[in-house]
Design a protein around this motif. Structure first.
Motif, PDB file in Angstrom:
ATOM      1  N   ARG A 161       2.164  -7.513   1.851  1.00  0.00           N
ATOM      2  CA  ARG A 161       1.384  -6.518   1.123  1.00  0.00           C
ATOM      3  C   ARG A 161       1.285  -5.281   2.009  1.00  0.00           C
ATOM      4  NH1 ARG A 161      -1.142 -11.429  -0.387  1.00  0.00           N
ATOM      5  NH2 ARG A 161      -2.514 -11.467   1.436  1.00  0.00           N
ATOM      6  N   VAL A 162       1.740  -4.149   1.494  1.00  0.00           N
ATOM      7  CA  VAL A 162       1.736  -2.900   2.254  1.00  0.00           C
ATOM      8  C   VAL A 162       1.095  -1.820   1.398  1.00  0.00           C
ATOM      9  CG1 VAL A 162       3.132  -1.193   3.472  1.00  0.00           C
ATOM     10  CG2 VAL A 162       3.880  -3.589   3.412  1.00  0.00           C
ATOM     11  N   ALA A 163       0.193  -1.028   1.990  1.00  0.00           N
ATOM     12  CA  ALA A 163      -0.459   0.069   1.272  1.00  0.00           C
ATOM     13  C   ALA A 163      -0.495   1.300   2.168  1.00  0.00           C
ATOM     14  CB  ALA A 163      -1.876  -0.322   0.860  1.00  0.00           C
ATOM     15  N   VAL A 164      -0.204   2.450   1.573  1.00  0.00           N
ATOM     16  CA  VAL A 164      -0.325   3.753   2.224  1.00  0.00           C
ATOM     17  C   VAL A 164      -1.382   4.538   1.468  1.00  0.00           C
ATOM     18  CG1 VAL A 164       0.882   5.852   2.937  1.00  0.00           C
ATOM     19  CG2 VAL A 164       2.115   3.665   2.870  1.00  0.00           C
ATOM     20  N   PHE A 165      -2.308   5.172   2.184  1.00  0.00           N
ATOM     21  CA  PHE A 165      -3.436   5.819   1.511  1.00  0.00           C
ATOM     22  C   PHE A 165      -3.760   7.158   2.163  1.00  0.00           C
ATOM     23  CE2 PHE A 165      -5.072   3.254   4.949  1.00  0.00           C
ATOM     24  CZ  PHE A 165      -5.981   4.080   5.574  1.00  0.00           C
TER      25      PHE A 165
ATOM     26  N   ASN B 168      -9.263  10.803   5.779  1.00  0.00           N
ATOM     27  CA  ASN B 168      -8.868   9.519   6.361  1.00  0.00           C
ATOM     28  C   ASN B 168      -7.556   9.111   5.707  1.00  0.00           C
ATOM     29  OD1 ASN B 168     -11.896   9.798   6.261  1.00  0.00           O
ATOM     30  ND2 ASN B 168     -11.799   7.973   7.540  1.00  0.00           N
ATOM     31  N   TYR B 169      -6.530   8.865   6.514  1.00  0.00           N
ATOM     32  CA  TYR B 169      -5.260   8.478   5.930  1.00  0.00           C
ATOM     33  C   TYR B 169      -4.533   7.524   6.878  1.00  0.00           C
ATOM     34  CZ  TYR B 169      -3.772  12.460   8.868  1.00  0.00           C
ATOM     35  OH  TYR B 169      -3.576  13.332   9.895  1.00  0.00           O
ATOM     36  N   GLY B 170      -3.635   6.732   6.308  1.00  0.00           N
ATOM     37  CA  GLY B 170      -2.917   5.764   7.120  1.00  0.00           C
ATOM     38  C   GLY B 170      -2.266   4.699   6.266  1.00  0.00           C
TER      39      GLY B 170
ATOM     40  N   LEU C  36      -2.764   1.364  10.588  1.00  0.00           N
ATOM     41  CA  LEU C  36      -2.724   2.665  11.241  1.00  0.00           C
ATOM     42  C   LEU C  36      -3.706   3.574  10.519  1.00  0.00           C
ATOM     43  CD1 LEU C  36       1.132   3.203  11.701  1.00  0.00           C
ATOM     44  CD2 LEU C  36      -0.519   2.564  13.466  1.00  0.00           C
ATOM     45  N   LEU C  37      -4.488   4.339  11.272  1.00  0.00           N
ATOM     46  CA  LEU C  37      -5.528   5.162  10.664  1.00  0.00           C
ATOM     47  C   LEU C  37      -5.661   6.470  11.419  1.00  0.00           C
ATOM     48  CD1 LEU C  37      -7.971   5.493   8.700  1.00  0.00           C
ATOM     49  CD2 LEU C  37      -9.371   4.378  10.461  1.00  0.00           C
TER      50      LEU C  37
END
Length: 692
Positions: free
Chosen positions: A501-505, A538-540, A561-562
């Motif tokens: 499970r991978v998420a980019v936000f 906030n992104y990562g 990663l953040l």
């Protein structure tokens, strides 16, 4: 297979080909509107099973949260009570009543701000990352923790567990589930934990001033009234009598306090739930809950004893006694196959109402001066929410949800301050889900969360002190909103050897609430308040992977990663924090763990949990150190028995879980320092469990 960057997602999905039904991962999310596999829900959700908790010999929530990507926590008490997800979340609660950015539910009962007391024999823990306003409302601006205790079963099931560990620690817990009749079943979980703690008070000659003494009981009673209706009665009881003596003038695990504090909690909760499927077109679910909690939190404010340095020293003791009475009603209709709208659209429609009565009695003694302050906050919330799920092709589904919520506060305190506030807020989400196969999904998500504003009770109570007049301008703080854009891929490999499970936000915060401090001379007298700091970002990314490298060896890799940034913000002490990382937002978190099945009975489990350094506050620049904790567990399984020898933090690394920057040591004339509360040192223990 060679893949161009622009089609990475397609290449990932291509690796998850059609597989047999039995190889699909079956972890279900219980906290959403419908029970679905975690692989089929848009959003970054971690599901921690009881087996996952055992891997690190977890005994408390702190031990579990270290496993998760982009999740952190703050102590400042005997246990971690405040959680940060993707760098967002509170770190303490003193006078000011806070609305957590990351809420806590236990069996659907709201424990936000109280924390999770025990995870023994839990069904599972779900950690929602990112705003979940549609489902949970104001307590889930950054995420939500949802703990489920054991469901009642009509076949007898039980377990007894015991653990012994260093620092004079022990734990005894048990779970029993059974049928009372063909229609009635129950589950009961009991847990008792005790420890001397990890602090030595050299002034008093004691090693138990930061001790643990906790009892938790949770029970469920299930009544199957008919094929269409079932009822549940849920009961919780928590009694916590912990000490609190954690901060050291010498910056180690030895303290000099002459008046150690305490961290006590006694809470009771009941909930009545009904699930009814007798209507044509929709199923009905409602839950009515009540919670009552009394807490007593105190500490030796000077961290020292009278006589440590005559002429310079001060002596102070601070105590906070709180009561909390709350009730909630959540009532919703969920469509079934006959109730779908045009284009086979599934829908949810519900409303939520709650009332909360919070009181505080603060007693502070500084020298011979006594200061008493009390306040009361009554808060009422009313919300309506809905969600639709519409297939727009054989593989693509559009999900649209929203919630509108109004809160009303009545604040009164002993200083004669009376403030009434009300505000209407909204949140929602839109996601486009592409189901490439039963085993692979890609999604894009846009969501909005919010949390309420409030009153700065501490600012109002201290505004008349010398040098603190500026606090008059900090009487209230505004609500905060957050917008989250997210892209994710979830999949299971053809042979079941890989689950990922991978998420980019990327998240944008508006009117972000930060903790500020007014302390003109950096001495021991200071006051805190909640401020709004304009915008923040906030992104990562975060990922969770399970890889079966060999039938006898499985690898688990979670990583986050953040990058976080404060918006335009200058503190009362004239520190320009604009663009700096947000507090308790480590840029890198990970867990690398392995399960090695040496024989049919013998298993070795090992993990490394890492976290980069992070700032302790938005009001100063003190930072933690990075940490890498090694955990080991060797277990031997018989038919009904299991024995385990375990190590947590095997190399005895010091790492901070709460930190401040100010002067508090009269021996150096109150020069400012970074003071830290240390996390758990090396733990070695032996556990035995019997299952039947």
């Amino acid at each position: 297979m060679r893949c161009r960057y622009s089609v990475v997602a397609a290449c990932i999905l291509a690796s998850f080909t059609t597989v047999a039904e039995e190889s699909i991962e079956r972890l279900e999310v219980q906290g959403d509107f419908r029970r679905l596999s975690v692989q089929n829900i848009a959003g970054s959700i971690a599901v921690v099973s009881e087996q996952d908790m055992e891997r690190n010999s977890a005994q408390h929530l702190d031990d579990v949260l270290r496993q998760l990507a982009n999740v952190n926590f703050a102590a400042g008490a005997s246990r971690a009570r405040f959680v940060q997800v993707r760098g967002i979340g509170e770190r303490s609660e003193f006078i000011d009543v806070i609305n957590p950015s990351v809420g806590v539910l236990i069996d659907g009962i709201d424990y936000s701000g109280l924390g999770i007391s025990s995870i023994a024999h839990a069904e599972q823990l779900e950690v929602f990352r990112g705003p979940e306003a549609t489902r949970f409302g104001t307590n889930a601006m950054a995420g939500m923790l949802n703990l489920s205790s054991k469901q009642p079963g009509f076949q007898r099931e039980g377990a007894l567990s015991a653990s012994l560990a260093n620092y004079n620690s022990w734990q005894l817990s048990g779970m029993l589930s059974d049928a009372l009749s063909e229609q009635l079943a129950y589950s009961l979980t009991l847990d008792k934990q005790a420890s001397d703690g990890f602090i030595e008070n050299t002034h008093l000659g004691r090693k138990d001033t930061n001790d643990i003494d906790e009892l938790t009981a949770r029970t469920r009673l299930l009544f199957r009234q008919s094929d269409a209706s079932q009822w549940q009665l849920i009961g919780h009881f928590i009694e916590q009598n912990n000490g609190y003596d954690a901060f050291s003038l010498d910056k180690n695990r030895t303290t000099l306090s002459d008046e150690p504090g305490q961290d006590r909690l006694r809470s009771k909760a009941l909930a009545l739930r009904n699930d009814y499927s007798g209507f044509v077109g929709a199923d009905l679910m409602w839950q009515l809950s009540w919670l009552s909690a009394d807490s007593d939190y105190s500490f030796d404010e000077d961290w020292a004893f009278v006589g440590i340095r005559p002429g310079w020293e001060y002596s102070a003791f601070d105590r906070y006694q709180r009561t909390r009475e709350q009730w909630t009603l959540d009532y919703r209709l969920v469509s079934d196959e006959q109730g779908r709208l045009v284009d086979a659209t599934d829908w949810v429609l519900g409303f939520y109402v709650s009332g909360r009565d919070l009181t505080l009695q603060r007693d502070r003694r500084s020298g011979s001066r006594l200061r008493a302050f009390d306040n009361r906050l009554q808060r009422d919330n009313l919300a309506a929410y809905g969600e639709t799920s519409t297939p727009i092709s054989a593989q693509t589904t559009l999900v649209v949800g929203g919630r509108i919520e109004r809160y009303q506060d009545e604040y009164r305190d002993s200083g004669g301050i009376s403030i009434d506030q009300s505000h209407t807020m909204w949140g929602g989400k839109i996601s486009l889900n592409f189901q490439a196969s039963d085993q692979a999904m890609i999604y894009t998500l846009l969501s909005r969360g919010y949390k309420v504003g409030g009153v700065n009770g501490e600012a109002l109570s201290r505004a008349g002190d010398d040098g603190l007049e500026a606090l008059l301008q900090q009487a209230t703080f505004k609500p905060e909103t957050l917008v989250n854009a997210e892209f994710g891929v979830k999949g299971v490999a053809a042979d079941g050897s890989l689950v990922t499970r991978v998420a980019v936000f990327h998240m944008w915060r508006d009117d972000m609430q930060v903790k500020g401090w007014l302390n003109p001379d950096l001495g021991p007298e200071f006051a805190g308040f909640i401020d709004n700091a304009g915008r923040g970002r906030n992104y990562g990314l975060e990922m969770e992977n399970r890889i079966v490298l060999h039938p006898s060896f499985t690898l688990h890799l979670n990583a986050g990663l953040l990058k976080s940034k404060l918006g335009p913000y200058i503190t009362q002490s004239e520190l320009d924090m604009t663009g700096r990382d947000q507090a308790h937002a480590p840029r890198f978190t990970y867990q690398l763990a392995g399960d090695w099945f040496l024989t049919d009975q013998l298993t070795l489990q090992a993990s490394v949990q890492g976290k980069s350094s992070f700032y302790y506050s938005d009001g100063h620049n003190a930072k933690s150190e990075s940490s890498e904790l090694v955990n080991l567990r060797l277990s031997y399984q018989l038919e009904h028995w299991q024995f385990a020898l375990w190590l947590r933090n095997a190399f005895d690394q010091d790492y901070g879980v709460r930190g401040f920057f100010f002067g508090n040591d009269p021996r150096d004339e109150y020069a400012p320092h970074t003071y830290q509360q240390w996390g758990e040192p090396r733990r070695i223990g032996l556990s035995a469990s019997y299952q039947f």
